[in-house]
Scaffold this active site. Sequence first.
Site, PDB file in Angstrom:
ATOM      1  CG  HIS A   1      -1.875  -1.113   1.336  1.00 24.72           C
ATOM      2  ND1 HIS A   1      -2.867  -1.352   0.411  1.00 24.72           N
ATOM      3  CD2 HIS A   1      -2.011  -2.085   2.274  1.00 24.72           C
ATOM      4  CE1 HIS A   1      -3.571  -2.406   0.770  1.00 24.72           C
ATOM      5  NE2 HIS A   1      -3.070  -2.881   1.891  1.00 24.72           N
TER       6      HIS A   1
HETATM    7  O1  RIB Z   1      -5.382   0.757   4.065  1.00 20.84           O
HETATM    8  C1  RIB Z   1      -3.975   0.672   4.092  1.00 20.84           C
HETATM    9  C2  RIB Z   1      -3.388   1.838   4.809  1.00 20.84           C
HETATM   10  O2  RIB Z   1      -3.813   1.839   6.161  1.00 20.84           O
HETATM   11  C3  RIB Z   1      -1.857   1.791   4.884  1.00 20.84           C
HETATM   12  O3  RIB Z   1      -1.364   3.100   4.926  1.00 20.84           O
HETATM   13  C4  RIB Z   1      -1.593   1.105   6.186  1.00 20.84           C
HETATM   14  O4  RIB Z   1      -0.327   1.483   6.754  1.00 20.84           O
HETATM   15  C5  RIB Z   1      -2.701   1.659   7.019  1.00 20.84           C
HETATM   16  O5  RIB Z   1      -2.291   2.924   7.513  1.00 20.84           O
END
Ligand code: RIB
Length: 302
Positions: free
Chosen positions: A232
């Site tokens: 992500h």
């Molecule tokens: O949905 C994924 C995000 O939420 C990423 O940034 C993870 O680190 C959490 O913060």
Amino acid sequence: MKRMIIDCDPGLDDAIALILAHHCAEVVGITTVSGNVPLAATTANALMLTAMLGVDTPVHSGAAGPLVGAPTYAPHVHGESGMGDFEPPGHDRTAAGDDAVSYLLDAAESDTWVVAVGPLTNLALAIERDPDWVTRIAGISIMGGSIAGGNVTPAAEFNIYADPEAAARVFASGADLVMCGLNLTHQVETSDALVAELRAAGAPLAHFAAGLLDYLHGVMAELLGRRATAMHDPCAVLAVTHPELFEVAPRPVAVEVDGTLTRGMTVVDERTGNQGAAANAGVAYRIDAPRAMALVRGALGA
Ligand code: RIB
Ligand code: CA
């Protein structure tokens, strides 16, 4: 190299993003926010990561909670500490300050990107204090939202869900904005083969990263039935350092703040023609995942 400030809530994938960013960009500063774990932990993890990387990137702590309501945490994914089951080494790092908003405003430069990979509280407060801030930075790359579907609820992704009011302000700010949502980030996933490769590499950073990913794979196996995790936050870094890997389309994006079932949803208007509002974000739809993973592997020392 592109210059950037990383606003983050480390967080396991934030850690991978910080390693990647220090490998392929000039990271001029780190600001921390409450998100995956409370602010004290996200800040401690950011400081630990600068020590492990041997960099002197200043860390400024920021908001301890969202603009409205109580904080939302994700210890079931990132562990109580935010670093899985990793036992951090001792270090002598301390935060450069506890006013991330002032740092973001003061550090604004026309060639400096802000890469936001946690809830957007710090950015919203900066915009509230100085709406022109968004014109004084190169742009904002966000890991957050999705063109459809969420991970915290059926509709909302964690970073937006944790502070929908902040996200709404950032999307409405007029900033040059790239949105790397779940639709994009799930195209770039790790594997146990990568964990084995990192462990075989032997270098301390590779071994550290292998431990983080192995922990995440265990969590995902429980949650999703697969030993893999989406990169992500690293995607939001690559959207700045390697934009050629992405297909991005201008879209009107609004954030739902009132819906019972949809609070925290990024509503991406894909209607063609002159229907709806003007585009306010570049929404990432595709990424060259093999090349993205090659860059992540290289940064981790595989
Ligand atoms: O949905 C994924 C995000 O939420 C990423 O940034 C993870 O680190 C959490 O913060
Ligand atoms: Ca994050």
